[in-house]
Design an enzyme around this catalytic site. Structure first.
Site, PDB file in Angstrom:
ATOM      1  N   ARG A 232       0.834  -1.210   0.000  1.00 24.89           N
ATOM      2  CA  ARG A 232       0.000   0.000   0.000  1.00 24.89           C
ATOM      3  C   ARG A 232       0.869   1.261   0.000  1.00 24.89           C
ATOM      4  O   ARG A 232       0.549   2.234  -0.671  1.00 24.89           O
ATOM      5  CB  ARG A 232      -0.927   0.007   1.215  1.00 24.89           C
ATOM      6  CG  ARG A 232      -2.122  -0.923   1.031  1.00 24.89           C
ATOM      7  CD  ARG A 232      -3.082  -0.816   2.184  1.00 24.89           C
ATOM      8  NE  ARG A 232      -3.659   0.511   2.324  1.00 24.89           N
ATOM      9  CZ  ARG A 232      -4.158   0.999   3.468  1.00 24.89           C
ATOM     10  NH1 ARG A 232      -4.111   0.283   4.556  1.00 24.89           N
ATOM     11  NH2 ARG A 232      -4.673   2.196   3.503  1.00 24.89           N
TER      12      ARG A 232
ATOM     13  N   GLN B  67      -8.911  10.796   7.440  1.00 26.86           N
ATOM     14  CA  GLN B  67      -8.773   9.418   7.939  1.00 26.86           C
ATOM     15  C   GLN B  67      -7.754   8.671   7.089  1.00 26.86           C
ATOM     16  O   GLN B  67      -7.417   7.527   7.381  1.00 26.86           O
ATOM     17  CB  GLN B  67     -10.122   8.696   7.865  1.00 26.86           C
ATOM     18  CG  GLN B  67     -11.196   9.348   8.729  1.00 26.86           C
ATOM     19  CD  GLN B  67     -12.581   8.852   8.353  1.00 26.86           C
ATOM     20  OE1 GLN B  67     -13.044   7.830   8.847  1.00 26.86           O
ATOM     21  NE2 GLN B  67     -13.260   9.570   7.475  1.00 26.86           N
ATOM     22  N   ASN B  68      -7.288   9.294   6.028  1.00 30.25           N
ATOM     23  CA  ASN B  68      -6.405   8.610   5.084  1.00 30.25           C
ATOM     24  C   ASN B  68      -4.961   8.607   5.582  1.00 30.25           C
ATOM     25  O   ASN B  68      -4.513   9.557   6.207  1.00 30.25           O
ATOM     26  CB  ASN B  68      -6.474   9.284   3.709  1.00 30.25           C
ATOM     27  CG  ASN B  68      -7.885   9.283   3.159  1.00 30.25           C
ATOM     28  OD1 ASN B  68      -8.727   8.525   3.632  1.00 30.25           O
ATOM     29  ND2 ASN B  68      -8.159  10.123   2.186  1.00 30.25           N
TER      30      ASN B  68
ATOM     31  N   ASP C  20      -2.501   8.103   3.304  1.00 29.10           N
ATOM     32  CA  ASP C  20      -1.774   8.102   2.026  1.00 29.10           C
ATOM     33  C   ASP C  20      -0.965   9.372   1.758  1.00 29.10           C
ATOM     34  O   ASP C  20      -0.248   9.449   0.741  1.00 29.10           O
ATOM     35  CB  ASP C  20      -2.738   7.845   0.855  1.00 29.10           C
ATOM     36  CG  ASP C  20      -3.867   8.883   0.755  1.00 29.10           C
ATOM     37  OD1 ASP C  20      -3.689  10.026   1.233  1.00 29.10           O
ATOM     38  OD2 ASP C  20      -4.931   8.536   0.201  1.00 29.10           O
TER      39      ASP C  20
ATOM     40  N   HIS D 195      -5.775   8.935  11.521  1.00 35.71           N
ATOM     41  CA  HIS D 195      -5.411   7.514  11.597  1.00 35.71           C
ATOM     42  C   HIS D 195      -3.923   7.289  11.352  1.00 35.71           C
ATOM     43  O   HIS D 195      -3.509   6.178  11.020  1.00 35.71           O
ATOM     44  CB  HIS D 195      -6.265   6.701  10.606  1.00 35.71           C
ATOM     45  CG  HIS D 195      -7.713   6.640  10.997  1.00 35.71           C
ATOM     46  ND1 HIS D 195      -8.708   6.216  10.146  1.00 35.71           N
ATOM     47  CD2 HIS D 195      -8.321   6.948  12.170  1.00 35.71           C
ATOM     48  CE1 HIS D 195      -9.877   6.275  10.788  1.00 35.71           C
ATOM     49  NE2 HIS D 195      -9.673   6.717  12.001  1.00 35.71           N
TER      50      HIS D 195
ATOM     51  N   CYS E  71       9.192   0.797  22.634  1.00 39.34           N
ATOM     52  CA  CYS E  71       9.742   2.070  23.131  1.00 39.34           C
ATOM     53  C   CYS E  71       9.142   3.277  22.423  1.00 39.34           C
ATOM     54  O   CYS E  71       9.480   4.411  22.742  1.00 39.34           O
ATOM     55  CB  CYS E  71      11.267   2.085  23.000  1.00 39.34           C
ATOM     56  SG  CYS E  71      11.834   2.212  21.287  1.00 39.34           S
TER      57      CYS E  71
ATOM     58  N   SER F  84     -17.542   7.064   4.309  1.00 44.49           N
ATOM     59  CA  SER F  84     -18.805   6.389   4.587  1.00 44.49           C
ATOM     60  C   SER F  84     -19.339   6.799   5.956  1.00 44.49           C
ATOM     61  O   SER F  84     -20.473   6.474   6.294  1.00 44.49           O
ATOM     62  CB  SER F  84     -18.617   4.873   4.538  1.00 44.49           C
ATOM     63  OG  SER F  84     -17.640   4.483   5.485  1.00 44.49           O
TER      64      SER F  84
ATOM     65  N   GLU G 271     -22.492   8.687  -3.092  1.00 40.88           N
ATOM     66  CA  GLU G 271     -23.522   7.823  -2.496  1.00 40.88           C
ATOM     67  C   GLU G 271     -23.973   8.371  -1.148  1.00 40.88           C
ATOM     68  O   GLU G 271     -23.232   9.095  -0.484  1.00 40.88           O
ATOM     69  CB  GLU G 271     -22.961   6.413  -2.306  1.00 40.88           C
ATOM     70  CG  GLU G 271     -22.693   5.742  -3.633  1.00 40.88           C
ATOM     71  CD  GLU G 271     -22.124   4.356  -3.480  1.00 40.88           C
ATOM     72  OE1 GLU G 271     -22.327   3.741  -2.413  1.00 40.88           O
ATOM     73  OE2 GLU G 271     -21.480   3.905  -4.442  1.00 40.88           O
TER      74      GLU G 271
ATOM     75  N   ALA H 104     -15.435  13.714  -5.562  1.00 45.79           N
ATOM     76  CA  ALA H 104     -14.635  14.791  -4.981  1.00 45.79           C
ATOM     77  C   ALA H 104     -13.902  15.588  -6.055  1.00 45.79           C
ATOM     78  O   ALA H 104     -13.855  16.821  -6.009  1.00 45.79           O
ATOM     79  CB  ALA H 104     -13.639  14.200  -3.984  1.00 45.79           C
TER      80      ALA H 104
HETATM   81  P1  OAD Z   1     -15.037   3.764   3.094  1.00 46.08           P
HETATM   82  O1  OAD Z   1     -14.590   2.774   2.089  1.00 46.08           O
HETATM   83  O2  OAD Z   1     -15.797   3.253   4.263  1.00 46.08           O
HETATM   84  O3  OAD Z   1     -15.947   4.864   2.384  1.00 46.08           O
HETATM   85  C1  OAD Z   1     -15.518   5.518   1.214  1.00 46.08           C
HETATM   86  C2  OAD Z   1     -16.576   6.524   0.832  1.00 46.08           C
HETATM   87  O4  OAD Z   1     -16.093   7.255  -0.278  1.00 46.08           O
HETATM   88  C3  OAD Z   1     -17.912   5.906   0.416  1.00 46.08           C
HETATM   89  O5  OAD Z   1     -18.964   6.553   1.087  1.00 46.08           O
HETATM   90  C4  OAD Z   1     -17.976   6.166  -1.091  1.00 46.08           C
HETATM   91  O6  OAD Z   1     -19.303   6.372  -1.551  1.00 46.08           O
HETATM   92  C5  OAD Z   1     -17.147   7.425  -1.201  1.00 46.08           C
HETATM   93  N1  OAD Z   1     -16.533   7.653  -2.522  1.00 46.08           N
HETATM   94  C6  OAD Z   1     -16.124   6.745  -3.439  1.00 46.08           C
HETATM   95  N2  OAD Z   1     -15.572   7.352  -4.502  1.00 46.08           N
HETATM   96  C7  OAD Z   1     -15.638   8.689  -4.262  1.00 46.08           C
HETATM   97  C8  OAD Z   1     -15.237   9.847  -4.979  1.00 46.08           C
HETATM   98  N3  OAD Z   1     -14.642   9.755  -6.171  1.00 46.08           N
HETATM   99  N4  OAD Z   1     -15.447  11.057  -4.412  1.00 46.08           N
HETATM  100  C9  OAD Z   1     -16.044  11.162  -3.215  1.00 46.08           C
HETATM  101  N5  OAD Z   1     -16.446  10.106  -2.482  1.00 46.08           N
HETATM  102  C10 OAD Z   1     -16.244   8.878  -2.994  1.00 46.08           C
HETATM  103  O7  OAD Z   1     -13.741   4.580   3.537  1.00 46.08           O
HETATM  104  P2  OAD Z   1     -13.532   5.563   4.774  1.00 46.08           P
HETATM  105  O8  OAD Z   1     -14.786   6.284   5.115  1.00 46.08           O
HETATM  106  O9  OAD Z   1     -12.328   6.358   4.479  1.00 46.08           O
HETATM  107  O10 OAD Z   1      -9.545   3.088   9.010  1.00 46.08           O
HETATM  108  O11 OAD Z   1     -13.201   4.528   5.926  1.00 46.08           O
HETATM  109  C11 OAD Z   1     -12.917   5.001   7.195  1.00 46.08           C
HETATM  110  C12 OAD Z   1     -11.855   4.166   7.836  1.00 46.08           C
HETATM  111  O12 OAD Z   1     -12.200   2.772   7.735  1.00 46.08           O
HETATM  112  C13 OAD Z   1     -10.498   4.234   7.176  1.00 46.08           C
HETATM  113  O13 OAD Z   1      -9.737   5.338   7.596  1.00 46.08           O
HETATM  114  C14 OAD Z   1      -9.863   2.965   7.610  1.00 46.08           C
HETATM  115  C15 OAD Z   1     -11.000   2.020   7.389  1.00 46.08           C
HETATM  116  O14 OAD Z   1     -10.969   0.871   8.125  1.00 46.08           O
HETATM  117  C16 OAD Z   1      -8.501   2.438   9.517  1.00 46.08           C
HETATM  118  O15 OAD Z   1      -7.799   1.729   8.836  1.00 46.08           O
HETATM  119  C17 OAD Z   1      -8.314   2.668  10.981  1.00 46.08           C
END
Ligand code: OAD
Length: 253
Positions: free
Chosen positions: A66, A97-98, A100, A115, A126, A185, A210, A226
């Site tokens: 990744r 939350q990313n 990257d 995160h 340590c 999400s 969505e 986005a």
């Molecule tokens: P999700 O995969 O849960 O949600 C991604 C969201 O992005 C969804 O609601 C999609 O509809 C939306 N989406 C997809 N393509 C898009 C675009 N081009 N523009 C805008 N929105 C778009 O991912 P996260 O919400 O980031 O945590 O997940 C939250 C956390 O869950 C992550 O940080 C990670 C994961 O487990 C850890 O690893 C601790």
């Protein structure tokens, strides 16, 4: 959308919460959508302290892949729009939350990585830190001299968010006039709480193709990607004009 632009223009303080959706148009997978990482990989093996204790080589192999993908990816128009928005505002905070780093690479400055970041490793014993190259951590260097192990400096399930980062994010969310919730999400807590739980006064807009669990609680749900919607918001804001409605955007209000 015009109500959002007007509120942004009048507002002094903006808080943004982003998730993996903002990086989707950079070619990085989300977690829960079609092709999402948690649909094809086991969370408990790869993103928990217990999984790491069981098989650190498996965990590092996955995160190294990744990390490489993040480095090969380029920030997209959505990331750049966020950096431009920061340039024209006095009080701007972006909590992501990313892991990257694409917001930082796009030029955003006041970024809170809720995160953590895959650019860093941390010792389990340590807490020493170490920067990771584009290839991540060499698999023969997982053991640290102190007796601990290097792990990705990110937050796994069951773990707390870094307290200073969390505190600053909560404060920024609480004082914001406008909150933008982009590409998440909104199901992973506590991060998702930043969207609607700490500020009843702010104008909250969601940018997501969505619906999510918070869609019916926000002032405005922009159903677009986005990279399509965010540059339009910034362009409308800086041109001083109102934004024209289009096929991708359901007007707010
Ligand atoms: P999700 O995969 O849960 O949600 C991604 C969201 O992005 C969804 O609601 C999609 O509809 C939306 N989406 C997809 N393509 C898009 C675009 N081009 N523009 C805008 N929105 C778009 O991912 P996260 O919400 O980031 O945590 O997940 C939250 C956390 O869950 C992550 O940080 C990670 C994961 O487990 C850890 O690893 C601790």
């Amino acid at each position: 959308m015009n109500e959002l632009i007007a509120t942004l223009r009048a507002g002094k303080s903006v808080f943004v919460l982003t998730g993996s959706g903002i990086s989707a148009e950079s070619g990085l997978p989300t977690f829960r959508g079609v092709g999402g990482l948690w649909r094809t990989h086991r969370v408990e093996e790869l993103a928990s302290p217990e999984g790491f204790a069981r098989d650190p080589v498996l965990v590092w192999t996955w995160y190294n892949e990744r990390r490489g993908a993040h480095e090969r990816a380029q920030p997209n128009a959505g990331h750049f729009a966020m950096a431009q928005l920061e340039d024209v505002l006095d009080d701007f905070t972006l909590a992501t939350q990313n892991v990257d780093s694409l917001h930082l690479r796009a030029g955003s400055r006041n970024v809170l990585e809720l995160h953590g970041s895959l650019r860093q490793a941390r010792c389990t014993h340590c807490s020493a830190g170490r920067s990771l190259g584009t290839a991540g951590l060499p698999l023969d260097e997982i053991d640290h001299a102190c007796g601990g192990r290097w792990r990705p400096d990110i937050v796994w399930f069951g773990e707390s968010l870094p307290q200073d980062v969390w505190q600053r994010a909560r404060e920024a969310a609480a004082r914001a006039d406008v909150i933008l919730v982009v590409g998440t999400s909104a199901v992973v807590y506590p991060a998702a709480a930043l969207a609607t739980n700490y500020n009843r006064r702010a104008f909250v807009a969601e940018i997501n193709p969505e619906a999510t669990p918070i869609s019916n609680r926000v002032a405005c749900a922009l159903r677009g990607s986005a990279a399509q919607v965010l540059p339009r918001i910034v362009a409308a804001l800086s041109s001083g004009e109102t934004a024209s409605p289009d096929l991708f955007v359901r007007p707010c209000g």
